[in-house]
Write an enzyme that holds these catalytic residues in place. Sequence first.
Site, PDB file in Angstrom:
ATOM      1  N   HIS A  69      16.462  42.150 143.412  1.00 49.65           N
ATOM      2  CA  HIS A  69      15.792  41.588 142.235  1.00 49.65           C
ATOM      3  C   HIS A  69      16.344  42.234 140.960  1.00 49.65           C
ATOM      4  O   HIS A  69      15.590  42.588 140.048  1.00 49.65           O
ATOM      5  CB  HIS A  69      14.282  41.765 142.333  1.00 49.65           C
ATOM      6  CG  HIS A  69      13.659  40.860 143.362  1.00 49.65           C
ATOM      7  ND1 HIS A  69      13.588  39.491 143.197  1.00 49.65           N
ATOM      8  CD2 HIS A  69      13.115  41.118 144.579  1.00 49.65           C
ATOM      9  CE1 HIS A  69      12.996  38.949 144.265  1.00 49.65           C
ATOM     10  NE2 HIS A  69      12.711  39.908 145.113  1.00 49.65           N
ATOM     11  N   ASP A 112      13.066  41.958 136.876  1.00 56.79           N
ATOM     12  CA  ASP A 112      13.379  41.090 138.018  1.00 56.79           C
ATOM     13  C   ASP A 112      14.646  40.304 137.695  1.00 56.79           C
ATOM     14  O   ASP A 112      15.257  40.516 136.639  1.00 56.79           O
ATOM     15  CB  ASP A 112      12.197  40.159 138.351  1.00 56.79           C
ATOM     16  CG  ASP A 112      12.080  39.947 139.866  1.00 56.79           C
ATOM     17  OD1 ASP A 112      13.055  39.476 140.460  1.00 56.79           O
ATOM     18  OD2 ASP A 112      11.026  40.272 140.440  1.00 56.79           O
ATOM     19  N   GLU A 126      12.980  42.471 149.459  1.00 53.56           N
ATOM     20  CA  GLU A 126      13.869  41.303 149.484  1.00 53.56           C
ATOM     21  C   GLU A 126      15.286  41.654 149.004  1.00 53.56           C
ATOM     22  O   GLU A 126      15.710  41.238 147.926  1.00 53.56           O
ATOM     23  CB  GLU A 126      13.264  40.185 148.628  1.00 53.56           C
ATOM     24  CG  GLU A 126      11.927  39.717 149.187  1.00 53.56           C
ATOM     25  CD  GLU A 126      11.274  38.611 148.383  1.00 53.56           C
ATOM     26  OE1 GLU A 126      10.736  37.687 149.015  1.00 53.56           O
ATOM     27  OE2 GLU A 126      11.285  38.664 147.131  1.00 53.56           O
TER      28      GLU A 126
END
Length: 758
Positions: free
Chosen positions: A268, A195, A332
């Site tokens: 990420h 991440d 995202e």
Amino acid sequence: MQINTSLVFIVFVSLIFGCSKEISQPITPQIIPTPYSQTLIEGVFTISNKTGLTFDEEFSVAAQFLKEYIETGSAISLKSGTNIVFEKDETIEDVEGYTLDVFPAKIRIKAKTVQGAFYAVQSLRQLLPIGLENNSFTKAEIAVTCVSIQDKPQFSYRGMHLDVARHKFSIEFIKKYIDALAMLKMNTFHWHLTDDQGWRIEIKKHPKLQEIAAFRDQTLIGHFSDNPQQFDGKKYGGFYTQEQIKDVVAYAKNRFIRVIPEIEMPGHAQAAIAAYPELGCTKEPIKVAESWGVFEDIFCAGNDSTFTFLENVLDEIIPLFPDQYIHIGGDEVPKAHWKTCDACQKRIQDENLKDEHELQSYFIQRIEKYVNSKGKQIIGWDEILEGGLAPNATVMSWRGIKGAVEAAKAKHDVIMTPTSYSYFDYYQSTNPNEPVAIGGYLPLEKVYGFNPIPIGLPEKEKSYVIGAQGNLWTEYISDSEHVEYMAFPRVIAMSEVVWSTELNKNYNQFIDRLEYFNKRLDALNINYANHLYEVNGEVKMELDKIYTFHLNTLTKGKTIRYTVNGLEPDSTSLEYKLPLVISNSVTVKAAVFNNNKRLGAVFSESLNYHKAVGAKISLNVQPHHAYPGSGAYGLINGISGSNSRYGDKEWLGFWGEAVEIIIDLGTETEISSMSTRFHNGNGQWIYAPEQIELIFDDGAVSKIEIPISEELLVDVLVEKIIKTRYITLRIPNYGIIPDRKQGSGNPAWTFVDEIKVN
Ligand code: ACM
Ligand code: ZN
């Protein structure tokens, strides 16, 4: 056939008491997850040094687990013999199914596969005394209640996730986590390995992933929404070597847990880009992220070298994980850099793509093709639906269930992890003493009530829902005790969601079993959260506007004691027997007692008996289904929401919509003030409005400006002496979340609390 077990049990309890030896475990089995069917049989089976065990070689992993469990947990040694037998049974349909018969003279386990036999052993384990869990059972004999169990899972995918990027946990702990999952008949460990804040798996070809991407210079302390934000100034990180990964995967395999690695792309990815800036669009040096949220530095989709890098990574990942799935993230992905990157824009043109959403789809499809070419399948978060779903992808639906429905309709497998039922990083109690969590509110009962099959999904599409999982993101969880606190007991409820049938689920029975299961967790040294002995309060408006407060607690046979004088309740406080009739503002404190000993935390509720309590109220739109609070009435029930947990019973959440609230006081009433408050947790996409309108019977529209604030909670107080029957409050939505903020481009949420009228 399913049997209503509670009825069957009652008949046999007295018989078993009559012939029991030293049964320290409960008379009725308390197995979690509850089996498909179980019937008590008269008698007990005794395990001792004389007991013999036989098994086919094929079942040795399951049988050896049982042998070691008994021999390590007690002083008993099993011989070779036919008292406990494992038999292969091809007629058992489900590959994970089994039968377990405990007769007075024999224990017989039948399964089609060793995995089914292993689950039989996990059930049998829960019929044995808890002392075996921590080697404290010292007697020479174990008495096992006789029972006949037929069991099989409801879903084939039964998962639990752990984010080791935000915080890293030891291999020893990962194994403990896997052990607990296996005990609950879960079969998947989703290992979130990369991440923005850290890359945690060794990739030999790219050493800077170890040297740079695995470490951040410091970490945010407190909550993201704290103002000002503070950092600890301490370097943090590390990674798992490939040898450690192999060790974990082998360990999990012996417990029938498959391990699915997640390598996040194209978003990420800040840690990887910090190590290799050429992977990003700007090519500029950046740092491994030190705070939480969504970051704009994502893998460049324009340069083929990005794909070469990721293929190299996958070449090392794939051999480590024998399972069919590789999770490639996909969630995202802010498109800001892609919009201004020449290479990305050229890719859009060259590939005839409509926009950056289609570029994301191109990215995922290109990776999918590579993964498929290695004989594996991808899983992605539901954003991979945007711009077109990769042909063979399995979708992990987290932003509600819409993605799941869409994917199932397109004949893609779906794994359910909607935030509202599956995010175990949310608060689990409204108690103000809970450790800081990301937000939200997901109590045990809500997890338990989850049905992974979305309502309204046509019959022919239901089979695409292969299961569900709990997710544990660790921004706010830095040590393993805290992981356990957030995961347990919610993962226990999730195990029943994915294993047991809807017909066999019963929350009150589950709580009884959980109360006993907690003793097992104690023996296993698992730091579970125990909210079983908390008090819950509920206001109810009875006929004739009698305002009452009801107290209850989950477990049976306890006493609730309470005070209304502000003092902590103790063993001499009033015993709660009937709902309290409230006619003044008052603070009620209460706690659960057993034999005069207080068990859980003190519950405290301030009831504000203002002029709108018990009035009629209407809304132009309903609150969002994820944040309904207690409905419109909750805005005037005399109880304010939590200062931190906007997902509780009192805050109402609306997504993107303008809200009009009309309160009807019944008769013209003189009032002097109206107050309320808005949540303003911008990190969670929540914004207080900039202006609201207030209207009384005179029809004049008062516009109330609300200054832009960085505070988490924004109070509004209007003082005006007026006679009115109706109070109308118009709350516009803040609008679209601006650039560079969490959730930019999405509509803001509005959260409104109690509307107090005095
Ligand atoms: C997610 O929670 N971003 C999948
Ligand atoms: Zn680019």
